[in-house]
Design a protein around this motif. Structure first.
Motif, PDB file in Angstrom:
ATOM      1  N   GLY A  71       3.828   9.284   8.305  1.00 35.05           N
ATOM      2  CA  GLY A  71       2.959   8.505   7.762  1.00 35.05           C
ATOM      3  C   GLY A  71       3.384   7.928   6.591  1.00 35.05           C
ATOM      4  O   GLY A  71       2.696   7.059   5.725  1.00 35.05           O
ATOM      5  N   ARG A  72       4.637   8.436   5.642  1.00 33.69           N
ATOM      6  CA  ARG A  72       4.786   8.169   4.483  1.00 33.69           C
ATOM      7  C   ARG A  72       6.173   6.993   4.548  1.00 33.69           C
ATOM      8  O   ARG A  72       6.629   6.692   3.422  1.00 33.69           O
ATOM      9  CB  ARG A  72       5.619   9.466   4.070  1.00 33.69           C
ATOM     10  CG  ARG A  72       4.666  10.537   3.688  1.00 33.69           C
ATOM     11  CD  ARG A  72       5.352  11.715   2.725  1.00 33.69           C
ATOM     12  NE  ARG A  72       6.458  12.186   3.574  1.00 33.69           N
ATOM     13  CZ  ARG A  72       6.479  13.301   4.477  1.00 33.69           C
ATOM     14  NH1 ARG A  72       5.378  13.785   4.897  1.00 33.69           N
ATOM     15  NH2 ARG A  72       7.520  13.516   4.916  1.00 33.69           N
ATOM     16  N   GLY A  73       6.218   6.306   5.642  1.00 33.03           N
ATOM     17  CA  GLY A  73       7.105   5.199   5.646  1.00 33.03           C
ATOM     18  C   GLY A  73       6.478   3.989   5.274  1.00 33.03           C
ATOM     19  O   GLY A  73       5.292   3.791   5.225  1.00 33.03           O
ATOM     20  N   VAL A  74       7.367   2.898   5.031  1.00 35.90           N
ATOM     21  CA  VAL A  74       6.708   1.584   4.584  1.00 35.90           C
ATOM     22  C   VAL A  74       7.190   0.759   5.988  1.00 35.90           C
ATOM     23  O   VAL A  74       8.426   0.668   6.415  1.00 35.90           O
ATOM     24  CB  VAL A  74       7.499   0.909   3.341  1.00 35.90           C
ATOM     25  CG1 VAL A  74       7.169  -0.337   2.963  1.00 35.90           C
ATOM     26  CG2 VAL A  74       6.972   1.804   2.375  1.00 35.90           C
ATOM     27  N   ARG A  75       6.100  -0.199   6.236  1.00 36.63           N
ATOM     28  CA  ARG A  75       6.075  -0.958   7.582  1.00 36.63           C
ATOM     29  C   ARG A  75       7.383  -2.147   7.070  1.00 36.63           C
ATOM     30  O   ARG A  75       7.122  -2.632   5.642  1.00 36.63           O
ATOM     31  CB  ARG A  75       5.031  -1.610   7.904  1.00 36.63           C
ATOM     32  CG  ARG A  75       4.350  -0.543   8.794  1.00 36.63           C
ATOM     33  CD  ARG A  75       3.044  -1.086   9.257  1.00 36.63           C
ATOM     34  NE  ARG A  75       3.092  -2.339  10.072  1.00 36.63           N
ATOM     35  CZ  ARG A  75       3.215  -2.237  11.428  1.00 36.63           C
ATOM     36  NH1 ARG A  75       3.255  -1.128  12.162  1.00 36.63           N
ATOM     37  NH2 ARG A  75       3.315  -3.418  12.008  1.00 36.63           N
ATOM     38  N   ILE A  76       8.180  -2.779   7.832  1.00 37.37           N
ATOM     39  CA  ILE A  76       9.050  -3.822   7.343  1.00 37.37           C
ATOM     40  C   ILE A  76       8.272  -4.896   6.909  1.00 37.37           C
ATOM     41  O   ILE A  76       8.593  -5.628   6.053  1.00 37.37           O
ATOM     42  CB  ILE A  76      10.180  -4.032   8.514  1.00 37.37           C
ATOM     43  CG1 ILE A  76      11.230  -5.123   7.986  1.00 37.37           C
ATOM     44  CG2 ILE A  76       9.540  -4.734   9.803  1.00 37.37           C
ATOM     45  CD1 ILE A  76      12.437  -4.426   7.262  1.00 37.37           C
ATOM     46  N   GLU A  78       5.698  -5.089   5.476  1.00 39.13           N
ATOM     47  CA  GLU A  78       5.142  -4.518   3.984  1.00 39.13           C
ATOM     48  C   GLU A  78       6.160  -4.574   3.065  1.00 39.13           C
ATOM     49  O   GLU A  78       5.650  -4.245   1.552  1.00 39.13           O
ATOM     50  CB  GLU A  78       4.014  -3.287   3.954  1.00 39.13           C
ATOM     51  CG  GLU A  78       3.098  -3.573   5.207  1.00 39.13           C
ATOM     52  CD  GLU A  78       2.373  -2.166   5.296  1.00 39.13           C
ATOM     53  OE1 GLU A  78       3.070  -1.303   4.975  1.00 39.13           O
ATOM     54  OE2 GLU A  78       1.460  -2.086   6.083  1.00 39.13           O
ATOM     55  N   LEU A  79       7.400  -4.361   3.463  1.00 34.62           N
ATOM     56  CA  LEU A  79       8.399  -4.126   2.551  1.00 34.62           C
ATOM     57  C   LEU A  79       8.542  -4.926   1.170  1.00 34.62           C
ATOM     58  O   LEU A  79       8.694  -4.570   0.023  1.00 34.62           O
ATOM     59  CB  LEU A  79       9.883  -4.202   3.291  1.00 34.62           C
ATOM     60  CG  LEU A  79      10.963  -3.745   2.450  1.00 34.62           C
ATOM     61  CD1 LEU A  79      11.030  -2.252   1.795  1.00 34.62           C
ATOM     62  CD2 LEU A  79      12.346  -3.716   3.052  1.00 34.62           C
ATOM     63  N   ASN A  80       8.480  -6.470   1.402  1.00 32.32           N
ATOM     64  CA  ASN A  80       8.553  -7.213   0.211  1.00 32.32           C
ATOM     65  C   ASN A  80       7.418  -6.840  -0.669  1.00 32.32           C
ATOM     66  O   ASN A  80       7.791  -7.192  -2.229  1.00 32.32           O
ATOM     67  CB  ASN A  80       8.504  -8.721   0.625  1.00 32.32           C
ATOM     68  CG  ASN A  80       9.766  -9.093   1.119  1.00 32.32           C
ATOM     69  OD1 ASN A  80      10.792  -8.681   0.998  1.00 32.32           O
ATOM     70  ND2 ASN A  80       9.479 -10.140   2.052  1.00 32.32           N
ATOM     71  N   ALA A  81       6.385  -6.758  -0.473  1.00 32.08           N
ATOM     72  CA  ALA A  81       5.089  -6.434  -1.524  1.00 32.08           C
ATOM     73  C   ALA A  81       5.413  -5.076  -2.044  1.00 32.08           C
ATOM     74  O   ALA A  81       5.273  -5.050  -3.397  1.00 32.08           O
ATOM     75  CB  ALA A  81       3.916  -6.388  -0.683  1.00 32.08           C
ATOM     76  N   VAL A  82       5.849  -3.988  -1.402  1.00 31.10           N
ATOM     77  CA  VAL A  82       6.319  -2.844  -2.135  1.00 31.10           C
ATOM     78  C   VAL A  82       7.356  -2.808  -3.177  1.00 31.10           C
ATOM     79  O   VAL A  82       7.348  -2.250  -4.040  1.00 31.10           O
ATOM     80  CB  VAL A  82       6.435  -1.655  -0.822  1.00 31.10           C
ATOM     81  CG1 VAL A  82       7.108  -0.656  -1.624  1.00 31.10           C
ATOM     82  CG2 VAL A  82       5.236  -1.382  -0.154  1.00 31.10           C
ATOM     83  N   LEU A  83       8.390  -3.833  -2.720  1.00 33.19           N
ATOM     84  CA  LEU A  83       9.774  -3.825  -3.531  1.00 33.19           C
ATOM     85  C   LEU A  83       9.038  -4.752  -5.048  1.00 33.19           C
ATOM     86  O   LEU A  83       9.604  -4.347  -6.135  1.00 33.19           O
ATOM     87  CB  LEU A  83      10.621  -4.607  -2.969  1.00 33.19           C
ATOM     88  CG  LEU A  83      11.327  -3.860  -1.928  1.00 33.19           C
ATOM     89  CD1 LEU A  83      12.303  -4.595  -1.282  1.00 33.19           C
ATOM     90  CD2 LEU A  83      12.255  -2.559  -2.606  1.00 33.19           C
ATOM     91  N   GLU A  87       9.080  -3.429  -9.055  1.00 34.07           N
ATOM     92  CA  GLU A  87      10.010  -4.210  -9.827  1.00 34.07           C
ATOM     93  C   GLU A  87       8.992  -5.011 -10.790  1.00 34.07           C
ATOM     94  O   GLU A  87       9.737  -5.573 -11.789  1.00 34.07           O
ATOM     95  CB  GLU A  87      10.716  -5.325  -9.209  1.00 34.07           C
ATOM     96  CG  GLU A  87      11.910  -4.717  -8.189  1.00 34.07           C
ATOM     97  CD  GLU A  87      12.672  -5.811  -7.486  1.00 34.07           C
ATOM     98  OE1 GLU A  87      12.049  -6.949  -7.390  1.00 34.07           O
ATOM     99  OE2 GLU A  87      13.672  -5.560  -6.820  1.00 34.07           O
ATOM    100  N   ALA A  88       7.652  -4.680 -10.792  1.00 34.42           N
ATOM    101  CA  ALA A  88       6.996  -5.412 -11.857  1.00 34.42           C
ATOM    102  C   ALA A  88       7.331  -4.888 -13.387  1.00 34.42           C
ATOM    103  O   ALA A  88       7.755  -3.813 -13.693  1.00 34.42           O
ATOM    104  CB  ALA A  88       5.625  -4.738 -11.954  1.00 34.42           C
TER     105      ALA A  88
END
Length: 129
Positions: A71-76, A78-83, A87-88
């Motif tokens: 469960g430590r992965g990032v769904r594709i 959700e990837l843009n939001a995480v990136l 980068e904030a």
């Protein structure tokens, strides 16, 4: 998969290497399998083969799969939001009147080394012929 005797391979290796680009060839010695001849049609095929057989790469893939299953992965999706979150921009505090550095202003650092030379090419390399 073709089986060919070692003595035959030695006589015409170039031809068998070309054939191995489309299918693996089992090399036999005294009728028993002794090795495999693997050919590559393209350089990309060679790179794929190296990755598929690299223990370090295979370990990283296994670790990534275990991380996703835990469960430590990032769904594709959700990837843009995480990136974007990663980068904030961090606002740097500056003293009034202090000169802005490229890092503080967000500008890319200069690729020209100090001293104004873009490269060392030609420096001390001229020869009289």
């Amino acid at each position: 998969m073709k089986q060919i005797a070692l003595s035959e391979i030695k006589d015409d290796l170039s031809r068998f290497l070309r054939e191995a680009a489309s299918e693996q060839i089992v090399i036999t010695r005294h009728g028993r399998p002794a090795g495999i001849l693997v050919g590559f049609a393209t350089e990309d095929d060679w790179l794929d083969y190296r990755l598929e057989h690299d223990p370090g790469f295979l370990d990283r893939i296994a670790a990534a799969r275990a991380s996703i299953q835990a469960g430590r992965g990032v769904r594709i999706e959700e990837l843009n939001a995480v990136l974007k979150k990663a980068e904030a921009p961090v606002t740097a505090r500056r003293r009034p009147g202090a000169a802005a550095t490229p890092a503080a202003s967000g500008a890319a650092p200069s690729l020209v080394p100090r001293g104004g030379r873009a490269s060392r090419a030609g420096r001390g390399t001229s020869r009289k012929v």
